[in-house]
Design an enzyme around this catalytic site. Sequence first.
Site, mmCIF file in Angstrom:
data_model
loop_
_atom_site.group_PDB
_atom_site.id
_atom_site.type_symbol
_atom_site.label_atom_id
_atom_site.label_comp_id
_atom_site.label_asym_id
_atom_site.label_seq_id
_atom_site.Cartn_x
_atom_site.Cartn_y
_atom_site.Cartn_z
ATOM 1 N N ALA A 47 57.402 75.199 28.105
ATOM 2 C CA ALA A 47 56.044 75.341 27.666
ATOM 3 C C ALA A 47 55.326 74.762 28.501
ATOM 4 O O ALA A 47 55.557 73.521 29.166
ATOM 5 C CB ALA A 47 56.075 74.566 26.321
ATOM 6 N N ASP A 48 54.135 75.364 28.809
ATOM 7 C CA ASP A 48 52.914 74.587 29.578
ATOM 8 C C ASP A 48 52.295 73.796 28.732
ATOM 9 O O ASP A 48 51.511 73.158 29.324
ATOM 10 C CB ASP A 48 52.336 75.806 30.407
ATOM 11 C CG ASP A 48 53.064 76.245 31.587
ATOM 12 O OD1 ASP A 48 53.009 76.109 32.698
ATOM 13 O OD2 ASP A 48 54.006 77.303 31.276
ATOM 14 N N ARG A 49 51.909 74.199 27.592
ATOM 15 C CA ARG A 49 51.508 73.329 26.492
ATOM 16 C C ARG A 49 51.602 73.892 25.105
ATOM 17 O O ARG A 49 51.953 74.960 24.701
ATOM 18 C CB ARG A 49 49.826 73.662 26.732
ATOM 19 C CG ARG A 49 48.930 72.790 25.914
ATOM 20 C CD ARG A 49 47.375 73.168 26.141
ATOM 21 N NE ARG A 49 47.225 73.139 27.656
ATOM 22 C CZ ARG A 49 46.103 72.104 28.123
ATOM 23 N NH1 ARG A 49 45.744 71.213 27.024
ATOM 24 N NH2 ARG A 49 45.728 72.057 29.130
ATOM 25 N N ALA A 57 51.832 77.726 24.646
ATOM 26 C CA ALA A 57 51.373 78.406 25.758
ATOM 27 C C ALA A 57 52.610 78.268 26.612
ATOM 28 O O ALA A 57 53.019 77.194 27.079
ATOM 29 C CB ALA A 57 50.062 77.945 26.483
#
Length: 395
Positions: free
Chosen positions: A258-260, A268
């Site tokens: 996960a990037d966010r 995201a």
Amino acid sequence: MSGLQAIRYTRGSLEVLDQLRLPHEHHYDNITTSEEAFDCIKSMRVRGAPAIAIVAALAHAVELHNGACKASTTEKTIAYIESRLDYLFESRPTAVDLGNAISHLKTTVRRVVVSGLDGQAAQEKVIEAYIEAAEEIFRKDTETNLSIGEHGAKWVVENATVQSAEGKVAVLTHCNTGSLATSGHGTALGIIRSLHSAGSLSHAFCTETRPYNQGSRLTAFELVYENIPSTLITDSMAGALFATRKQKDHIAAVIVGADRVVRNGDTANKVGTYALAVLAKYHGIKFVVAAPTTSIDLKTETGFGIKIEERKREELTQISGAVVGANGSVDVSKTARVAIADQRVGVWNPAFDVTPAELIDAVVTERGVVEKGPDGRFDFSGVMPERWAQVAGTA
């Protein structure tokens, strides 16, 4: 722990593995300034949310150690540090680890007590505090990854709906979330490593991850490097793979990074993740997000608030790599860039997409696994109570 290192650091020196040259060549860039770190991140020579944050933090630490700050007062020293961090933030704004690291580093230098010290001693104390905090981010990331691997492997085995006769599971992962994306071991790929180490993995599948091919270039390389039984597929083959439930290596879980991750659990990650989640849901396959708590953004309520970075058009219309000889050998001294589409065609190239929380079964953090509550939402208060109370509790 893997022997692979994306980041080599000693105080005053930072080397970053150029991942655009993998898997055919190992080359480390010497990073001495924030500008060099910015270019390294922006060009994706280094990628992966944890690694991005580490490189940004350590690059400025190297600058400071080598005397880049010429400020004349403590206040100006802090202002200089913050301006450099603000500049580095723009290299990859989607990755929340970078923002969290920058926020932590700014808070660290603002809290340094300099009363009773003369000007130069006070400035040196601020700079030392920054360097130590940046080095701590690097150190703690490895501990975090090992913990994510342990928690995630246990959860996947206990919750998988399909296993081999020996109790092993086959999994699929997307993009690259291993040692090359972190300080070591990895997040999603760290769970796969931990499954393999525990004897609980029958097979790992990885997608090529178009358009930048992080899966085929990097994840496949890491899996082969560590002798983990693995198979590479194109992104468009996932549905067909999931449907082959009668084969030996049917898929028990999709494990991604996960990037966010925002407050309600929307996530995201590399573009293509959302499509995998939809396919997994249809086929009854568990969908697992591996994310350190530094990747959890409690200030953003839903995925609609996530800024999605768009990449340059050439990533879709062109491709580059080492030249393959007539006998099949790879010549790393020769590279070629070739067109794979009409160069006049319009291009839309988002780097990430957002997977709704309703399609995610578990978010694995270094502090434990978070599952959806009865209301279908994720409650991260148990794994990050202080931040939850400060941010979510006042919303």
